[in-house]
Design an enzyme around this catalytic site. Structure first.
Site, PDB file in Angstrom:
ATOM      1  N   THR A   1       0.881  -1.301  -0.069  1.00 14.25           N
ATOM      2  CA  THR A   1       0.188  -0.009  -0.175  1.00 14.25           C
ATOM      3  C   THR A   1       0.970   1.268   0.161  1.00 14.25           C
ATOM      4  O   THR A   1       1.781   1.304   0.693  1.00 14.25           O
ATOM      5  CB  THR A   1      -0.880   0.121   1.364  1.00 14.25           C
ATOM      6  OG1 THR A   1      -1.782  -1.224   1.190  1.00 14.25           O
ATOM      7  CG2 THR A   1      -1.783   1.258   1.249  1.00 14.25           C
ATOM      8  N   LYS A   2       0.631   2.201  -0.995  1.00 15.04           N
ATOM      9  CA  LYS A   2       1.472   3.349  -1.158  1.00 15.04           C
ATOM     10  C   LYS A   2       0.334   4.664  -1.000  1.00 15.04           C
ATOM     11  O   LYS A   2      -0.805   4.611  -1.361  1.00 15.04           O
ATOM     12  CB  LYS A   2       2.154   3.551  -2.312  1.00 15.04           C
ATOM     13  CG  LYS A   2       3.326   2.562  -2.177  1.00 15.04           C
ATOM     14  CD  LYS A   2       4.166   2.970  -3.809  1.00 15.04           C
ATOM     15  CE  LYS A   2       5.487   2.242  -3.660  1.00 15.04           C
ATOM     16  NZ  LYS A   2       6.210   2.546  -5.006  1.00 15.04           N
TER      17      LYS A   2
ATOM     18  N   ASP B   1      -5.385  -0.856 -11.029  1.00 21.71           N
ATOM     19  CA  ASP B   1      -3.923  -0.206 -11.126  1.00 21.71           C
ATOM     20  C   ASP B   1      -3.549  -0.057 -12.707  1.00 21.71           C
ATOM     21  O   ASP B   1      -2.742   0.764 -12.935  1.00 21.71           O
ATOM     22  CB  ASP B   1      -3.035  -1.409 -10.464  1.00 21.71           C
ATOM     23  CG  ASP B   1      -3.226  -2.880 -11.024  1.00 21.71           C
ATOM     24  OD1 ASP B   1      -4.337  -3.005 -11.720  1.00 21.71           O
ATOM     25  OD2 ASP B   1      -2.255  -3.593 -10.603  1.00 21.71           O
TER      26      ASP B   1
ATOM     27  N   THR C   1      20.115 -27.190  -9.801  1.00 21.40           N
ATOM     28  CA  THR C   1      18.563 -27.033 -10.251  1.00 21.40           C
ATOM     29  C   THR C   1      18.492 -25.554  -9.705  1.00 21.40           C
ATOM     30  O   THR C   1      17.552 -24.991 -10.237  1.00 21.40           O
ATOM     31  CB  THR C   1      17.965 -27.976  -9.160  1.00 21.40           C
ATOM     32  OG1 THR C   1      18.226 -29.304  -9.642  1.00 21.40           O
ATOM     33  CG2 THR C   1      16.444 -27.702  -9.108  1.00 21.40           C
TER      34      THR C   1
END
Length: 236
Positions: free
Chosen positions: A12-13, A91, A167
């Protein structure tokens, strides 16, 4: 003073603006911290984009401050040519608004390198056409671990080999180099179709990809906040 709140999937900004000037960015981890932002900065208007928190809960924290809620049917400073605008991510709307404000007479390809990779195209006539969505870096690592029997969960590291000799290295190479190859090819295909593009990249992994791509890239880490403020000013 305007306050733009972006409640995303991961972070959250909060962005504080005077007119169209971004004054300060605050990372807000919990809804309860909004009280302190309000008390410290006394914003006169607020715009909210939320994909993770209840709008009702957010509004209770804003103490009656005039608030604009971002939704697909809100008047926007560009036209939407998307077939299902009601399903369009908030967004994505905000990022496109930020890009179109920064480059109003350009074809823009907006790449958000966050939880997902989103690619959004807006033309120089200010019509948003759509784009594509694919898994972001962390989702790719998690998918390989969660949907196979033996592959481990690998963390994101910036320096990875092309040829993996274990791997771990093979997964890193496949995820990171595969993502770089994807972005490069998407840019090439859009350039072939639409001609010269202004390419803007935002999101949590934007800076990592800045030097990995051959195309000229404009990195805009606060593009969504700037786009939210632009939408707020447009609806004032």
């Amino acid at each position: 003073m305007n306050l733009a709140l972006d409640f995303g999937n991961t972070f959250t900004k909060a962005g504080l603006f005077k007119g169209d000037e971004l004054i300060e960015v605050i990372k807000v981890m919990e809804l309860s911290e909004i009280d302190k932002v309000i008390a410290d900065f006394h914003p006169e208007h607020v715009i909210v984009s939320s994909v993770s928190k209840s709008i009702e809960d957010i509004q209770q924290k804003l103490n009656g401050i005039p608030t604009t809620i971002l939704r697909p049917d809100l008047p926007l400073p560009f036209k939407i040519g998307y077939k299902t605008p009601q399903t369009l991510g908030l967004d994505r709307i905000a990022a496109v608004a930020g890009a179109q404000g920064a480059f109003p007479e350009s074809n823009c390809l907006v790449i958000d390198a966050g939880t997902c990779f989103t690619y959004d195209f807006i033309d120089r006539q200010a019509t948003y056409h759509g784009g594509c969505i694919s898994p972001g870096i962390s989702l790719r690592f998690k998918a390989l671990h969660n949907f196979t029997a033996n592959l481990p969960l690998i963390e994101f590291e910036k320096d990875v080999p092309l040829v993996g000799q274990s791997t771990k290295e093979s997964i890193q190479s496949g995820v990171i180099n595969g993502a770089i190859a994807e972005i490069r090819e998407i840019i090439r295909m859009y350039s072939d179709k639409f001609g010269h593009l202004q390419i803007i990249i935002c999101g949590g992994d934007a800076e990592f990809f800045e030097n990995k791509l051959k195309a000229s890239i404009f990195v805009a880490p606060e593009l969504v906040l700037r786009g939210l403020n632009r939408i707020l000013l447009y609806n004032a």
